[in-house]
Scaffold this motif. Structure first.
Motif, mmCIF file in Angstrom:
data_model
loop_
_atom_site.group_PDB
_atom_site.id
_atom_site.type_symbol
_atom_site.label_atom_id
_atom_site.label_comp_id
_atom_site.label_asym_id
_atom_site.label_seq_id
_atom_site.Cartn_x
_atom_site.Cartn_y
_atom_site.Cartn_z
ATOM 1 N N VAL A 38 0.845 -1.202 0.000
ATOM 2 C CA VAL A 38 0.000 0.000 0.000
ATOM 3 C C VAL A 38 0.880 1.252 0.000
ATOM 4 C CG1 VAL A 38 -1.677 1.318 1.363
ATOM 5 C CG2 VAL A 38 -1.972 -1.143 1.085
ATOM 6 N N ILE A 39 1.941 1.247 0.805
ATOM 7 C CA ILE A 39 2.863 2.388 0.847
ATOM 8 C C ILE A 39 3.546 2.563 -0.505
ATOM 9 C CG2 ILE A 39 5.022 3.223 1.863
ATOM 10 C CD1 ILE A 39 4.087 1.755 4.488
ATOM 11 N N ALA A 40 3.919 1.454 -1.123
ATOM 12 C CA ALA A 40 4.677 1.483 -2.386
ATOM 13 C C ALA A 40 3.833 1.839 -3.599
ATOM 14 C CB ALA A 40 5.359 0.132 -2.608
ATOM 15 N N THR A 41 2.523 1.770 -3.475
ATOM 16 C CA THR A 41 1.661 2.044 -4.626
ATOM 17 C C THR A 41 0.833 3.317 -4.454
ATOM 18 O OG1 THR A 41 -0.031 0.550 -3.751
ATOM 19 C CG2 THR A 41 1.536 -0.368 -5.351
ATOM 20 N N ASN A 42 1.141 4.088 -3.429
ATOM 21 C CA ASN A 42 0.458 5.364 -3.192
ATOM 22 C C ASN A 42 1.496 6.467 -3.014
ATOM 23 O OD1 ASN A 42 -2.613 4.961 -2.824
ATOM 24 N ND2 ASN A 42 -1.712 3.262 -1.697
ATOM 25 N N GLY A 43 1.037 7.701 -3.105
ATOM 26 C CA GLY A 43 1.889 8.848 -2.836
ATOM 27 C C GLY A 43 3.203 8.831 -3.594
ATOM 28 N N ARG A 44 4.293 9.002 -2.891
ATOM 29 C CA ARG A 44 5.627 9.058 -3.493
ATOM 30 C C ARG A 44 6.195 7.670 -3.802
ATOM 31 N NH1 ARG A 44 8.970 12.767 0.352
ATOM 32 N NH2 ARG A 44 10.572 12.307 -1.182
ATOM 33 N N GLU A 45 5.439 6.640 -3.469
ATOM 34 C CA GLU A 45 5.808 5.248 -3.763
ATOM 35 C C GLU A 45 7.130 4.842 -3.126
ATOM 36 O OE1 GLU A 45 5.507 4.682 -8.025
ATOM 37 O OE2 GLU A 45 3.328 4.636 -7.885
ATOM 38 N N PHE A 46 7.288 5.165 -1.826
ATOM 39 C CA PHE A 46 8.460 4.683 -1.105
ATOM 40 C C PHE A 46 8.546 3.169 -1.228
ATOM 41 C CE2 PHE A 46 8.054 8.394 2.102
ATOM 42 C CZ PHE A 46 8.837 9.210 1.313
ATOM 43 N N GLU A 106 16.642 3.690 1.543
ATOM 44 C CA GLU A 106 15.661 4.686 1.981
ATOM 45 C C GLU A 106 16.254 5.517 3.119
ATOM 46 O OE1 GLU A 106 12.723 5.198 0.533
ATOM 47 O OE2 GLU A 106 12.443 3.382 -0.628
ATOM 48 N N GLY A 107 15.470 6.449 3.650
ATOM 49 C CA GLY A 107 15.932 7.318 4.723
ATOM 50 C C GLY A 107 15.563 6.820 6.109
ATOM 51 N N GLY A 108 15.834 7.655 7.099
ATOM 52 C CA GLY A 108 15.639 7.294 8.499
ATOM 53 C C GLY A 108 14.201 7.047 8.891
ATOM 54 N N THR A 109 13.262 7.775 8.312
ATOM 55 C CA THR A 109 11.851 7.585 8.633
ATOM 56 C C THR A 109 11.388 6.192 8.217
ATOM 57 O OG1 THR A 109 11.452 9.946 8.320
ATOM 58 C CG2 THR A 109 9.529 8.513 8.265
ATOM 59 N N ILE A 110 11.763 5.776 7.026
ATOM 60 C CA ILE A 110 11.360 4.449 6.543
ATOM 61 C C ILE A 110 12.130 3.360 7.296
ATOM 62 C CG2 ILE A 110 11.252 2.927 4.522
ATOM 63 C CD1 ILE A 110 9.159 5.178 4.560
ATOM 64 N N LYS A 111 13.381 3.616 7.638
ATOM 65 C CA LYS A 111 14.154 2.655 8.426
ATOM 66 C C LYS A 111 13.456 2.391 9.763
ATOM 67 C CE LYS A 111 18.520 3.434 8.467
ATOM 68 N NZ LYS A 111 19.830 4.022 8.782
ATOM 69 N N ALA A 112 13.007 3.448 10.436
ATOM 70 C CA ALA A 112 12.288 3.289 11.699
ATOM 71 C C ALA A 112 10.991 2.514 11.491
ATOM 72 C CB ALA A 112 12.007 4.661 12.319
ATOM 73 N N TYR A 153 1.922 7.735 11.064
ATOM 74 C CA TYR A 153 1.322 9.044 11.317
ATOM 75 C C TYR A 153 2.338 10.178 11.151
ATOM 76 C CZ TYR A 153 -2.390 6.149 13.096
ATOM 77 O OH TYR A 153 -3.388 5.215 13.202
ATOM 78 N N CYS A 154 3.514 9.863 10.661
ATOM 79 C CA CYS A 154 4.549 10.875 10.449
ATOM 80 C C CYS A 154 4.055 11.908 9.431
ATOM 81 C CB CYS A 154 5.831 10.217 9.940
ATOM 82 S SG CYS A 154 7.163 11.386 9.673
ATOM 83 N N GLN A 155 4.302 13.166 9.726
ATOM 84 C CA GLN A 155 3.843 14.234 8.843
ATOM 85 C C GLN A 155 4.889 14.620 7.800
ATOM 86 O OE1 GLN A 155 2.719 17.328 11.557
ATOM 87 N NE2 GLN A 155 1.034 16.146 12.395
ATOM 88 N N HIS A 156 5.987 13.896 7.730
ATOM 89 C CA HIS A 156 7.093 14.278 6.852
ATOM 90 C C HIS A 156 7.281 13.350 5.654
ATOM 91 C CE1 HIS A 156 7.977 17.102 9.975
ATOM 92 N NE2 HIS A 156 8.067 16.121 10.848
ATOM 93 N N TRP A 157 6.315 12.513 5.343
ATOM 94 C CA TRP A 157 6.437 11.606 4.208
ATOM 95 C C TRP A 157 6.294 12.330 2.877
ATOM 96 C CZ3 TRP A 157 4.049 6.103 4.544
ATOM 97 C CH2 TRP A 157 4.498 5.457 5.706
ATOM 98 N N GLY A 158 5.537 13.407 2.859
ATOM 99 C CA GLY A 158 5.281 14.102 1.606
ATOM 100 C C GLY A 158 4.208 13.409 0.766
ATOM 101 N N TYR A 159 3.418 12.540 1.387
ATOM 102 C CA TYR A 159 2.305 11.879 0.708
ATOM 103 C C TYR A 159 1.070 12.766 0.829
ATOM 104 C CZ TYR A 159 4.299 7.125 0.160
ATOM 105 O OH TYR A 159 5.033 6.039 -0.225
ATOM 106 N N PRO A 160 0.184 12.746 -0.160
ATOM 107 C CA PRO A 160 -1.087 13.461 -0.007
ATOM 108 C C PRO A 160 -1.866 12.902 1.190
ATOM 109 C CG PRO A 160 -0.774 12.762 -2.281
ATOM 110 C CD PRO A 160 0.305 12.105 -1.469
ATOM 111 N N GLU A 161 -2.661 13.744 1.817
ATOM 112 C CA GLU A 161 -3.406 13.343 3.012
ATOM 113 C C GLU A 161 -4.299 12.128 2.759
ATOM 114 O OE1 GLU A 161 -6.624 15.219 6.163
ATOM 115 O OE2 GLU A 161 -5.383 16.586 4.972
#
Length: 142
Positions: A16-24, A75-81, A106-114
């Motif tokens: 779901v994370i990989a197929t939405n928003g910035r596709e992390f 990836e970065g620290g947010t995704i590592k956590a 719930y992190c507000q720094h992903w840059g994904y649309p709400e």
């Protein structure tokens, strides 16, 4: 629920994370550093241990602590956590969102649309990884 079942559910959340928003964590359409076609990152079990397979570098990373991600993570620290939280969820079966900081899903720094974040958060609650925003995060964090 078994560790294998929780691993499958964690991979569903990653999908779901990989197929939405910035596709992390989605390298499906990109070439990896090896020159191969990439794929979506995922968890796998090997000898009862939990490994995260990075979709870009295509290597297994023992998902137990930050030290194992030192040289093998794209990836970065947010995704590592988030990955470490998910690995703990797979190990324990407990809701572990945001245990390693950064606010988890719930992190507000992903840059994904709400609207995409709401889809991700709903999936996290559905699989038992998250309880809710207010239960996962302390009042001090908010």
């Amino acid at each position: 629920m078994s560790k294998e079942e929780r691993c499958k559910l964690a991979n569903e959340l990653i999908e779901v994370i990989a197929t939405n928003g910035r596709e992390f964590m989605n390298y499906k359409e990109r070439t990896s550093y090896k020159g191969n076609e990439g794929f979506i990152s995922h968890f796998k079990l090997k000898n009862g241990r939990i490994y995260f397979v990075d979709g870009y570098i295509q290597k297994d990373i023992y998902a137990y602590g930050y030290q194992y991600f030192r040289y093998k993570f794209s990836e970065g620290g947010t995704i590592k956590a988030l990955i470490l939280d998910l690995a703990e969820y797979i190990r324990t079966g407990e809701a572990t969102n945001a245990k390693n900081g950064y606010g988890g899903v719930y992190c507000q720094h992903w840059g994904y649309p709400e609207e995409d974040m709401k889809i991700i958060q709903a999936k996290a609650i559905e699989i038992g990884f998250s309880k809710s925003l207010f239960e996962d995060l302390s009042e001090d964090y908010l």
